[in-house]
Scaffold this motif. Structure first.
Motif, PDB file in Angstrom:
ATOM      1  N   ALA A   1       8.269   6.408   2.474  1.00  0.00           N
ATOM      2  CA  ALA A   1       7.042   6.659   1.716  1.00  0.00           C
ATOM      3  C   ALA A   1       6.185   7.708   2.405  1.00  0.00           C
ATOM      4  O   ALA A   1       6.162   7.812   3.637  1.00  0.00           O
ATOM      5  CB  ALA A   1       6.254   5.358   1.564  1.00  0.00           C
ATOM      6  N   ASN A   2       5.471   8.491   1.614  1.00  0.00           N
ATOM      7  CA  ASN A   2       4.539   9.472   2.150  1.00  0.00           C
ATOM      8  C   ASN A   2       3.295   8.782   2.702  1.00  0.00           C
ATOM      9  O   ASN A   2       2.813   7.799   2.136  1.00  0.00           O
ATOM     10  CB  ASN A   2       4.122  10.457   1.049  1.00  0.00           C
ATOM     11  CG  ASN A   2       5.300  11.222   0.480  1.00  0.00           C
ATOM     12  OD1 ASN A   2       6.149  11.697   1.212  1.00  0.00           O
ATOM     13  ND2 ASN A   2       5.348  11.330  -0.838  1.00  0.00           N
TER      14      ASN A   2
ATOM     15  N   PRO B   1      -0.801   8.748   3.544  1.00  0.00           N
ATOM     16  CA  PRO B   1      -1.941   9.299   2.792  1.00  0.00           C
ATOM     17  C   PRO B   1      -2.394  10.672   3.286  1.00  0.00           C
ATOM     18  O   PRO B   1      -2.791  11.515   2.489  1.00  0.00           O
ATOM     19  CB  PRO B   1      -3.033   8.246   3.003  1.00  0.00           C
ATOM     20  CG  PRO B   1      -2.304   6.984   3.317  1.00  0.00           C
ATOM     21  CD  PRO B   1      -1.077   7.404   4.066  1.00  0.00           C
TER      22      PRO B   1
ATOM     23  N   HIS C   1       5.880  16.130   1.628  1.00  0.00           N
ATOM     24  CA  HIS C   1       6.094  15.029   0.707  1.00  0.00           C
ATOM     25  C   HIS C   1       7.582  14.867   0.369  1.00  0.00           C
ATOM     26  O   HIS C   1       8.262  15.835   0.039  1.00  0.00           O
ATOM     27  CB  HIS C   1       5.289  15.225  -0.576  1.00  0.00           C
ATOM     28  CG  HIS C   1       3.870  14.775  -0.431  1.00  0.00           C
ATOM     29  ND1 HIS C   1       3.073  14.431  -1.491  1.00  0.00           N
ATOM     30  CD2 HIS C   1       3.103  14.594   0.682  1.00  0.00           C
ATOM     31  CE1 HIS C   1       1.877  14.066  -1.050  1.00  0.00           C
ATOM     32  NE2 HIS C   1       1.867  14.168   0.262  1.00  0.00           N
TER      33      HIS C   1
ATOM     34  N   GLN D   1       0.795  -1.226   0.000  1.00  0.00           N
ATOM     35  CA  GLN D   1       0.000   0.000   0.000  1.00  0.00           C
ATOM     36  C   GLN D   1       0.827   1.275   0.000  1.00  0.00           C
ATOM     37  O   GLN D   1       0.291   2.354  -0.295  1.00  0.00           O
ATOM     38  CB  GLN D   1      -0.978  -0.021   1.188  1.00  0.00           C
ATOM     39  CG  GLN D   1      -1.972  -1.180   1.083  1.00  0.00           C
ATOM     40  CD  GLN D   1      -3.158  -1.015   2.005  1.00  0.00           C
ATOM     41  OE1 GLN D   1      -3.689   0.078   2.182  1.00  0.00           O
ATOM     42  NE2 GLN D   1      -3.579  -2.116   2.622  1.00  0.00           N
ATOM     43  N   ARG D   2       2.089   1.180   0.335  1.00  0.00           N
ATOM     44  CA  ARG D   2       2.962   2.342   0.158  1.00  0.00           C
ATOM     45  C   ARG D   2       4.418   1.887   0.135  1.00  0.00           C
ATOM     46  O   ARG D   2       4.801   0.919   0.792  1.00  0.00           O
ATOM     47  CB  ARG D   2       2.748   3.401   1.240  1.00  0.00           C
ATOM     48  CG  ARG D   2       3.146   3.002   2.651  1.00  0.00           C
ATOM     49  CD  ARG D   2       3.082   4.213   3.584  1.00  0.00           C
ATOM     50  NE  ARG D   2       3.470   3.889   4.948  1.00  0.00           N
ATOM     51  CZ  ARG D   2       2.607   3.667   5.943  1.00  0.00           C
ATOM     52  NH1 ARG D   2       1.305   3.726   5.738  1.00  0.00           N
ATOM     53  NH2 ARG D   2       3.052   3.392   7.166  1.00  0.00           N
ATOM     54  N   HIS D   3       5.192   2.602  -0.637  1.00  0.00           N
ATOM     55  CA  HIS D   3       6.632   2.358  -0.712  1.00  0.00           C
ATOM     56  C   HIS D   3       7.274   3.595  -1.319  1.00  0.00           C
ATOM     57  O   HIS D   3       6.574   4.471  -1.860  1.00  0.00           O
ATOM     58  CB  HIS D   3       6.951   1.100  -1.528  1.00  0.00           C
ATOM     59  CG  HIS D   3       6.498   1.166  -2.956  1.00  0.00           C
ATOM     60  ND1 HIS D   3       7.343   1.486  -3.995  1.00  0.00           N
ATOM     61  CD2 HIS D   3       5.273   0.975  -3.520  1.00  0.00           C
ATOM     62  CE1 HIS D   3       6.665   1.471  -5.139  1.00  0.00           C
ATOM     63  NE2 HIS D   3       5.412   1.168  -4.871  1.00  0.00           N
TER      64      HIS D   3
END
Length: 428
Positions: A234-235, A237, A244, A80-82
């Protein structure tokens, strides 16, 4: 009445990245493994939401080969994030050379992960990747994926292993894969000894917000006390647009006593120490979160296999984190082992002694070279002798001028060569 053991083709002890990857690659090849995972499920809704809402200070720097394998196993699309990184900078504070790789040097050719996005790799928080991995394992293996389950014992029979779980359930299998980490109980039951290197160092980790964005570049500076790495995070959400790409994962290698002292500093002082030590490479440090500390040791199993049993990942080898190669070496173990097993299965064999030995020959020497090479590099960089300081500075300066050599180093770090000739080889 005693229940007879269940018979399965392979038992994988350890459901982390390497064990899970082994399982999914085997399943893709038509072999359904039994996975015994001591870790609890992360996929429960509340637990998953909590995990994704927080920023982890530690990351895994996944190479193009590892990304390719995870994509093949249908895991990477679930992450879901990287934080992809296209460049890497390495330099020494007392030297005059800086090594640039990827976009940091405006060269991409040998390091493509796909046709459109040049990558050296991607930084991913372990929990975020583990969540995706567990989701796929649950879907693909169903009841053959046992979570929150511990191994009680392993017993070698004439042709198979008897595997006993903590609840008394027993399995019989011709092959056990130990993927249960540096303190592997599989390795202990098999009586396999290890070679240990204690660096007398510790790594201080934390997440920091820097004044300047990272621009998709991983940075590492060699200091007399040890390397300091700033790795893109990673940012989140809900993160403000102004933040960022301004969050970094810090890994700071220090002598053990110095590291422990660092952990006692208040946030303001530690932020100042980090900014100064880094040479203000990303400006001031505004925020610090999630401090941690862990000892640094390297180890390698003296053998990777005995009859009907094989070690992969940290159960077989642990290296210094300075090059971020530990987890990638484990993914390559999984690819080489599964390819060998599936190749022989197509010839009517399974878990043959020579197959496991072939895997050991393919992986033990490269892993040993990496372990001792990183140890040597750490020693060279920490030496305060004037001639050594001059030599390493001149050496880094010379390498910085040699495009071909830097490309060779980058290609080696990509993992491409290790999977060449297997069913998992990467596109040119």
């Amino acid at each position: 009445m005693t229940t007879a053991p269940h018979t399965v083709d392979v038992v994988i002890v350890g459901g982390g990245l390497v064990g899970g990857l082994c399982a999914l690659l085997l399943a893709e090849g038509g072999v359904k493994p039994l996975v015994i995972d001591a870790a609890p499920a992360l996929t429960e809704t509340d637990r998953a939401q909590d995990l994704l809402a927080k920023r982890d200070a530690r990351v895994w720097a996944l190479s193009p080969a590892s990304l390719s394998l995870l994509s093949r196993a249908k895991v990477w699309d679930r992450v879901q994030r990287h934080a992809p990184y296209q460049g890497m900078q390495v330099w020494s504070r007392d030297g005059r050379g800086i090594l640039n790789f990827g976009s940091a040097d405006q060269h991409h050719g040998d390091l493509l992960f796909n046709d459109t996005q040049p990558l050296l790799g991607s930084m991913v928080e372990p929990g975020v990747l583990s969540l995706a991995l567990q989701e796929v394992l649950q879907e693909r293996l169903g009841s053959s994926y046992l979570q929150s389950t511990r191994l009680q014992s392993l017993e070698r029979l004439s042709q198979t292993w008897k595997v006993t779980l903590a609840d008394g359930t027993q399995y019989q299998t011709p092959l056990v894969i130990g993927a249960d980490g540096a303190g592997s109980v599989v390795r202990q039951f098999a009586g396999i000894q290890t070679e240990l290197l204690d660096y007398k160092q510790m790594a201080v980790t934390c997440a920091i917000r820097t004044e300047k964005p990272n621009d998709g570049i991983a940075r590492q500076v060699f200091l007399p006390t040890g390397p300091l790495a700033f790795l893109p995070l990673a940012n989140l959400p809900n993160q403000a647009e102004s933040e960022h790409d301004c969050w970094q994962s810090v890994v700071w290698t220090l002598p053990a006593i110095v590291a422990q002292d660092m952990m006692t500093l208040d946030d303001v002082t530690l932020r100042a120490e980090l900014a100064h030590a880094s040479g203000y490479m990303l400006g001031q440090i505004d925020t610090i979160e999630s401090r941690g500390i862990f000892p640094l040791k390297a180890q390698q199993a003296k053998q990777y296999t005995v009859e009907g049993l094989v070690l992969v990942g940290d159960a077989a080898h642990v290296v210094h984190p300075m090059a971020g190669q530990g987890v990638n070496l484990g993914c390559l173990d999984a690819a080489v082992l599964v390819d060998a097993l599936l190749h022989d299965r197509d010839r009517g064999l399974w878990a043959h002694r020579q197959t496991l030995k072939r895997y050991e020959r393919a992986r033990k020497l490269p892993n040993s070279i990496m372990m001792h090479g990183l140890s040597l590099l750490g020693w060279l960089q920490s030496s305060d002798q004037q001639w050594m300081m001059w030599l390493r500075g001149e050496g880094m300066h010379a390498v910085a001028k040699l495009d071909h050599l830097r490309h060779v180093i980058g290609a080696q770090a990509s993992g491409r060569g290790a999977v060449q000739g297997t069913r998992y080889q990467m596109r040119s």
